[in-house]
Motif scaffolding. Structure first.
Motif, short mmCIF file in Angstrom:
data_model
loop_
_atom_site.label_atom_id
_atom_site.label_comp_id
_atom_site.label_asym_id
_atom_site.label_seq_id
_atom_site.Cartn_x
_atom_site.Cartn_y
_atom_site.Cartn_z
N GLY A 145 -11.49 -2.00 -4.73
CA GLY A 145 -11.72 -3.18 -5.56
C GLY A 145 -10.92 -3.09 -6.85
O GLY A 145 -10.84 -2.02 -7.46
N CYS A 146 -10.32 -4.19 -7.26
CA CYS A 146 -9.51 -4.20 -8.48
C CYS A 146 -9.53 -5.60 -9.09
O CYS A 146 -10.21 -6.49 -8.57
CB CYS A 146 -8.08 -3.77 -8.16
N GLN B 273 -3.45 -4.44 -3.25
CA GLN B 273 -3.29 -3.87 -4.59
C GLN B 273 -4.10 -2.59 -4.79
O GLN B 273 -3.72 -1.73 -5.57
CB GLN B 273 -3.71 -4.89 -5.66
N CYS B 274 -5.23 -2.47 -4.12
CA CYS B 274 -6.09 -1.31 -4.40
C CYS B 274 -6.38 -0.51 -3.13
O CYS B 274 -7.30 0.29 -3.08
CB CYS B 274 -7.39 -1.75 -5.09
N CYS C 254 -8.47 -8.51 -6.66
CA CYS C 254 -9.42 -8.98 -5.64
C CYS C 254 -10.81 -9.16 -6.25
O CYS C 254 -11.80 -9.28 -5.51
CB CYS C 254 -9.45 -8.01 -4.46
N CYS D 265 -7.44 -5.50 0.37
CA CYS D 265 -6.59 -5.90 -0.75
C CYS D 265 -5.40 -4.95 -0.86
O CYS D 265 -5.59 -3.73 -0.98
CB CYS D 265 -7.41 -5.86 -2.04
ZN LIG Z 1 -8.00 -5.04 -4.98
#
Ligand SMILES: [Zn+2]
Length: 419
Positions: A333-334, A302-303, A337, A300
């Motif tokens: 993990g965020c 984003q994280c 996701c 992911c």
């Molecule tokens: Zn994420």
């Protein structure tokens, strides 16, 4: 990437329906949102105290919500109506199907309901509609692999086998290869598929669903379509002697035949064909090549963060020792996701062709390793995989999942002999 409007950051999951009356609306929002996000399965799992919603995205199952039993019962009842199930008492195993967004073009849900200790469990398999057909260039394969597959499709005849475990992108690759050929041709090519079930519509091809309950299996389907002047034939899967023999015959008599087999490696697929009674010379003469595919989970964005590799990771991928700072990526993990650390997948593949010694190599009882010696890796998966780890697209742990793909570390001095 968007976050579901139902997602609640404080619980790290979806907000449950506010009351049982809201649960049907909640369910339809959940199905729509996860279908749009290419989830493949939704599980509505009854538990002792409450119920859980599990979702499979990118091959991984995650719990995304917990909700009260009263809501669960309403949702099961709703699914039975949608799937035209007949048993409302909840004592029978049931199956059904319904289209998503009102038309089959947008996809279809296959419903299965099984009574369990704590109530009925429903699993929805979400199938993408015609819009889900992926182009060959969009599968994420290395450009050299895409070119080799195109060249294989341009051969006048031969058997192309797509192998891999379930959920490895075998059939997506076959669909994309046929679609690519038909799109490039500029004129009709007589193309017939025999499938169980038809997973996706393929423009320009005649798609035939088999119906084993009426004695119309892959072998019968293949014999029937051979009378329809086909040039390209796709047989969903080779899993019995009759189909294997009919497929090899077709591939030896002027047809381009594509099929898939559920094995971890190319060598295992050929051994399986032998066990089905196919003759060694027929396999060797018919075989154009084997595509062994896997789907890699993309980290992911984003994280994602980077860190120094551990000794274990370096032992797995010795190349890491030569990278600046020995950096690799991982994702915790965020919201974006839903806590999985992954966002989307892409294809990894190897292309394998027979050596001239294959017919002899398949004689007698053969081990996977012995057969491998008679196959040539024209395109190896390892270079692409190592690049993906170095660029932080996948984490080293992903490499461990790839059983069956030739990932042997190149011997010192031997170099990449496969390219
Ligand atoms: Zn994420």
């Amino acid at each position: 990437m968007t976050v579901s409007p139902l997602y609640s950051p404080d619980v790290g999951k979806l907000r449950p329906p506010e009351n049982p009356e809201q649960s049907i609306l909640w369910l339809s929002e959940v199905i729509e949102w996860f279908h749009a996000r290419s989830a493949t399965d939704l599980h509505l799992q009854p538990c002792e105290e409450d119920a859980a919603l599990w979702v499979r995205i990118d091959g991984q199952l995650s719990e995304v919500a917990r909700y009260p039993n009263a809501a669960h019962n309403r949702m099961i009842a709703r699914l039975k109506v949608l799937g035209r199930c007949t048993d409302y008492a909840g004592e029978l195993v049931q199956e059904g199907r319904f289209s998503l967004n009102g038309s089959t073009d947008s996809g279809e849900a296959r419903l299965s309901i099984v009574p369990t200790l704590w109530g009925e469990k429903a699993v929805l398999r979400l199938l993408q509609g015609g819009g889900g057909l992926r182009k060959l260039d969009e599968l994420g394969f290395a450009p050299e692999l895409t070119e080799v597959l195109r060249a294989a499709m341009d051969l006048p005849q031969g058997l192309i086998l797509s192998v891999g475990p379930s959920g490895s992108g075998k059939s997506a690759a076959i669909y994309a290869m046929i679609d690519d050929l038909l799109t490039r041709a500029g004129h009709p090519i007589s193309t017939i598929t025999i499938e169980d079930p038809i997973e996706q519509s393929l423009p320009g091809a005649a798609q035939v669903p088999i119906d084993s309950s009426r004695g119309f299996g892959f072998a019968e389907g293949l014999r029937a379509v051979l009378r329809q002047d086909p040039e390209v034939i796709m047989v969903g899967e080779i899993r019995d002697t009759e189909t294997a023999q009919a497929a090899l015959q077709a591939a030896l008599t002027g047809h381009q035949l594509l099929s898939s087999m559920h094995t971890l490696s190319a060598a295992e697929a050929l051994i399986r064909l032998r066990q089905m009674g196919a003759a060694t010379f027929e396999i060797a003469a018919a075989l154009a090549g084997l595509l062994n595919t896997r789907l890699l989970r993309r980290l992911c964005p984003q994280c994602k963060s980077t860190r120094e590799a551990t000794p274990e990771e370096e032992a797995l991928i010795p190349e890491i020792a030569g990278w600046e700072g020995r950096q690799i990526a991982e994702a915790a993990g965020c919201e974006s996701c839903l806590g999985t650390g992954h966002a989307g997948r892409f294809g990894l593949g190897e292309w394998i062709v027979p050596k001239s010694t294959l017919a002899d190599g398949l004689k007698g009882q053969q081990s996977v390793q012995a057969v491998q010696a008679h196959l040539e890796h024209v395109i190896a998966a390892r270079p692409t995989l190592i690049d993906a780890v170095r660029e932080g697209i996948v984490c080293p742990a992903e490499v461990r999942r790839l059983a069956g793909i030739a990932l042997a570390t190149p011997q010192r001095g031997a170099g990449e002999t496969t390219e």
